[in-house]
Motif scaffolding. Structure first.
Motif, short mmCIF file in Angstrom:
data_model
loop_
_atom_site.label_atom_id
_atom_site.label_comp_id
_atom_site.label_asym_id
_atom_site.label_seq_id
_atom_site.Cartn_x
_atom_site.Cartn_y
_atom_site.Cartn_z
N GLY A 104 0.83 -1.20 0.00
CA GLY A 104 0.00 0.00 0.00
C GLY A 104 0.86 1.25 0.00
N GLU A 105 0.27 2.38 0.29
CA GLU A 105 1.00 3.63 0.29
C GLU A 105 2.01 3.68 1.43
N ALA A 106 3.25 3.98 1.07
CA ALA A 106 4.29 4.17 2.08
C ALA A 106 4.29 5.63 2.52
N VAL A 107 4.20 5.84 3.82
CA VAL A 107 4.12 7.20 4.36
C VAL A 107 5.35 7.47 5.21
N LEU A 108 6.00 8.58 4.92
CA LEU A 108 7.21 8.97 5.65
C LEU A 108 6.97 10.37 6.23
N LYS A 109 7.10 10.50 7.53
CA LYS A 109 6.84 11.78 8.19
C LYS A 109 8.09 12.26 8.92
N LYS A 110 8.28 13.59 8.87
CA LYS A 110 9.38 14.24 9.60
C LYS A 110 10.73 13.63 9.22
N ALA A 111 10.95 13.36 7.95
CA ALA A 111 12.22 12.78 7.51
C ALA A 111 13.25 13.89 7.28
N ARG A 112 14.52 13.50 7.40
CA ARG A 112 15.61 14.43 7.17
C ARG A 112 16.71 13.72 6.40
N LEU A 113 17.00 14.19 5.16
CA LEU A 113 18.02 13.61 4.30
C LEU A 113 19.18 14.59 4.18
N HIS A 114 20.37 14.15 4.60
CA HIS A 114 21.56 15.00 4.56
C HIS A 114 22.54 14.39 3.56
N LEU A 115 22.64 15.03 2.38
CA LEU A 115 23.56 14.57 1.34
C LEU A 115 24.84 15.36 1.44
N LEU A 116 25.92 14.68 1.74
CA LEU A 116 27.20 15.32 2.01
C LEU A 116 28.23 14.87 0.99
N THR A 117 28.94 15.83 0.41
CA THR A 117 30.04 15.55 -0.52
C THR A 117 31.32 16.09 0.09
N ARG A 118 32.31 15.20 0.25
CA ARG A 118 33.57 15.62 0.85
C ARG A 118 34.41 16.41 -0.16
N ALA A 119 35.51 16.95 0.36
CA ALA A 119 36.40 17.74 -0.49
C ALA A 119 37.01 16.92 -1.63
N ASP A 120 37.11 15.59 -1.44
CA ASP A 120 37.66 14.73 -2.50
C ASP A 120 36.62 14.28 -3.50
N GLY A 121 35.37 14.74 -3.35
CA GLY A 121 34.32 14.42 -4.30
C GLY A 121 33.49 13.20 -3.95
N LYS A 122 33.83 12.48 -2.91
CA LYS A 122 33.08 11.28 -2.51
C LYS A 122 31.86 11.69 -1.69
N GLY A 123 30.71 11.06 -2.01
CA GLY A 123 29.46 11.39 -1.32
C GLY A 123 29.05 10.31 -0.34
N ASN A 124 28.20 10.68 0.62
CA ASN A 124 27.77 9.72 1.63
C ASN A 124 26.68 8.78 1.14
N GLU A 174 31.53 20.15 0.49
CA GLU A 174 32.73 20.70 1.11
C GLU A 174 33.76 21.16 0.08
N ARG A 175 33.53 20.83 -1.19
CA ARG A 175 34.47 21.26 -2.23
C ARG A 175 34.42 22.76 -2.44
N ASN A 176 33.26 23.34 -2.28
CA ASN A 176 33.12 24.79 -2.45
C ASN A 176 32.41 25.44 -1.27
N ASP A 177 32.35 24.71 -0.15
CA ASP A 177 31.73 25.24 1.08
C ASP A 177 30.31 25.75 0.84
N SER A 178 29.56 25.02 0.04
CA SER A 178 28.18 25.43 -0.23
C SER A 178 27.21 24.60 0.60
N LEU A 179 26.10 25.21 0.96
CA LEU A 179 25.08 24.55 1.76
C LEU A 179 23.71 24.99 1.24
N THR A 180 22.92 24.01 0.85
CA THR A 180 21.56 24.26 0.40
C THR A 180 20.60 23.46 1.26
N ARG A 181 19.57 24.13 1.74
CA ARG A 181 18.60 23.48 2.62
C ARG A 181 17.20 23.64 2.01
#
Length: 636
Positions: A104-124, A174-181
């Motif tokens: 059935g319908e999957a419901v997700l509430k109050k979720a928080r996704l943090h996508l992080l890219t290190r200075a070497d270009g590798k992501g979490n 972290e490659r360009n110290d940018s943060l988008t929320r």
């Protein structure tokens, strides 16, 4: 029939009782431990479950998971890649008998996704992406599976939909110290079926640096069966942006089709139409998410109104009576608005073409523009730009190098057969020159503000104008008035039409040290020949030219008589004032000096000839042979 009903009723009762017993006997803590162990075994990550697991059994089997978090992999900062406040899922029972899993319908509430890219270009998320490709590789050993297993019908899994409520997405690089929320994210996916297009909608509030935007989008989403490609058809994106970095509110509308390759991290938009204020463009666009973003585009527009766009994006708040604080405008040392910060060009790889049916810029109107633009390693290059311009054409190339301080630029422009009068009226709001003009410019300089450009500009220019006219001056009339002044005659009336026609006007200019100078300005007409030199100052637009004017045709005075006395005399014409308001006048002191010198020379020549005739008659040939030396000593 009654027996059948009794049987079905008994079956339902057994199922219900079984579910009740299942709920009572299942150890939820054990389920948590199994889930945590399975996640660690398969991903190497830590799953933290703080909330409870609750079960439902009617009308379908389902569960609700409380607060939980999937932590970052090793090598990344402490914290969660994904955390949820609550997740719930239902599974229908009867389809299980047909080898189908209907979720059935999957419901997700109050979720928080943090996508992080290190200075070497590798992501979490890279480790999970690699994990997703492992089953495909293992599947190559299918010939070792039991024969009866290969004959079974494949298990069919379907998901009725996904609903995400009040989520948060954080993009940190972290490659360009940018943060988008992105806050208050709400996602509605009507049905999850890999390989099929299904309706989807997404909304949220974006925050990045000094920009805030409200996002609302919808379309039809398709996830490939291999889970490596996302497609979005019928995309409709609306964005309402504001903030201290923007002049007022900006509305953006985007439609098209989006294609995103997960492994290559490349997004492309086709059949795109983008509207932002006075700008509307169509075409294709692709962006690759790499340490240096790679952007490619092919865009076209009917109207590119740069004047309106510059006004729309000016940081000066023209609104009256508004209580809102105006955006801060950087100011340079001289009190003028500081030049734009173009350092972002160092971290951008961009290339593409832009075509426009009509372009409005600085009052000028261009047609059929084609522009080839490239940005790489901090250099913005106009490799090719061509457009129609007032019955002629303009070709431009240039470069802007932001790696140097101050910024360095060079530009080459070539105008061919351009209507000079229309061009100057539109570009400078002046009406002093007409004709078919060819102009070549090769310039370079430093800085972006007006003062820096004027001080550093250097290069050369060549001007050629055919079959034209000078407006605001009637040079033959000036000569008549000058002649009258010299002769002490009444001054003739000024002509109502101040215009001087010419067949050709040419000049080669040198640009440097704040000056535009020439030593070979020439103008020719059936009546006149002009030649001279001079300079114009870039700082105050002042002019200082001196031209020698020679009469080569027949010039008549006020009484209709020809002014033959002026032939052979070069009459000085001085041009002063500014290019907006030039002033023409004869240098009367030089006029008198040259006129008198011409009279003296002619009188001396007349006397010499007369004396020579008399001496020839009286003294004979012998004395005449000695006479030239004597005349030379007397300077006659």
């Amino acid at each position: 029939m009654k027996k059948l009903l009794y049987f079905l009723g008994a079956l339902v009762l057994v199922v219900v009782l079984a579910l009740v017993v299942l709920v009572q006997l299942v150890d939820t803590n054990r389920v948590k431990r199994v889930m945590i162990e399975q996640v660690r075994e398969r991903t190497g990550r830590t799953l933290v479950i703080e909330g409870d697991i609750s079960w439902r059994f009617f009308p379908s089997v389902g569960f609700t998971l409380g607060k939980a978090a999937l932590l970052n992999p090793e090598g990344f900062a402490e914290g969660a890649t994904l955390s949820i406040g609550e997740a719930s899922l239902d599974v229908a029972l009867m389809p299980l008998l047909d080898n189908r899993i209907d979720i059935g319908e999957a419901v997700l509430k109050k979720a928080r996704l943090h996508l992080l890219t290190r200075a070497d270009g590798k992501g979490n998320l890279d480790d999970l992406s690699e994990l997703g490709r492992q089953p495909e590789q293992a599947g190559s050993a299918g010939d070792k599976q039991p024969e009866d297993a290969s004959r079974r019908d494949p298990l069919v899994i379907s998901l009725a939909g996904v609903r995400v409520e009040d989520a948060e997405v954080i993009l940190q690089d972290e490659r360009n110290d940018s943060l988008t929320r992105i806050n208050q994210v709400n996602l509605q996916l009507d049905r999850f079926a890999p390989g099929e297009f299904v309706p989807v909608s997404l909304s949220g509030d974006l925050f990045r640096d000094e920009i805030q935007a409200k996002i609302d989008s919808q379309g039809r989403l398709r996830l490939s069966p291999e889970f490596d490609r996302l497609q979005l058809e019928g995309l409709e994106l609306n964005m309402d942006a504001r903030g201290r970095a923007l002049p007022g509110n900006k509305q953006l509308q985007l439609t098209g089709s989006l294609d995103y390759l997960l492994d290559k991290k490349t997004a492309s938009v086709s059949d795109m139409q983008l509207t932002l204020g006075a700008l509307t463009v169509q075409g294709e666009l692709s962006v690759s998410h790499t340490p240096v973003p790679v952007v490619r585009f092919e865009l076209a527009t009917e109207l590119l109104d740069l004047d309106t766009l510059m006004a729309e994006w000016s940081l000066v708040d023209d609104a009256q009576g508004e209580e809102a604080e105006a955006p801060a405008v950087p100011v340079s040392h001289n009190g003028q608005p500081a030049p734009a910060n173009l350092s972002f060009l160092k971290n951008l790889d961009l290339s593409g073409t832009l075509q426009a049916d009509k372009v409005l810029v600085q009052g000028m109107e261009l047609e059929q523009l084609r522009l080839l633009l490239k940005v790489a390693q901090g250099k913005l290059q106009i490799e090719e730009a061509e457009a129609g311009l007032y019955q002629g054409k303009i070709q431009t190339s240039g470069e802007l190098d932001v790696n140097q301080r101050p910024v360095a630029f060079r530009v080459h422009k070539q105008l061919e057969q351009v209507d000079a009068r229309q061009f100057l009226q539109a570009a400078l709001d002046v009406d002093h020159l007409a004709g078919s003009a060819d102009l070549t410019l090769d310039l370079q300089g430093r800085g972006l503000d007006a003062d820096s450009v004027k001080q550093s500009l250097k290069g050369s220019s060549q001007l050629r104008i055919r079959d034209g006219a000078l407006y605001g001056v009637n040079i033959p009339a000036l000569l008549r008035r000058g002649y009258a002044q010299v002769k002490g005659l009444p001054l003739p009336d000024e002509d109502a039409v101040k215009k001087t026609d010419f067949s050709a006007l040419t000049a080669d200019f040198i640009v440097g040290k704040g000056l535009i100078s020439t030593d070979n300005l020439r103008m020719a007409s059936p009546l006149l020949r002009l030649h001279g030199a001079g300079e114009a100052r870039l700082q105050d637009s002042s002019l200082d030219f001196l031209l020698d004017t020679a009469i080569v045709g027949t010039l008549k005075g006020q009484d209709g008589k020809t002014l033959d006395e002026l032939k052979g005399i070069t009459i000085p014409l001085r041009i002063t004032g500014t290019y907006q308001e030039p002033k023409y006048g004869l240098d009367m002191q030089l006029v008198f000096e040259r006129y008198l010198q011409d009279k003296v020379d002619k009188e001396a020549e007349r006397l010499s000839e007369k004396l020579g005739e008399k001496l020839d008659d009286k003294l004979g040939d012998k004395l005449k042979e000695k006479l030239p030396g004597l005349l030379d000593k007397l300077k006659l």
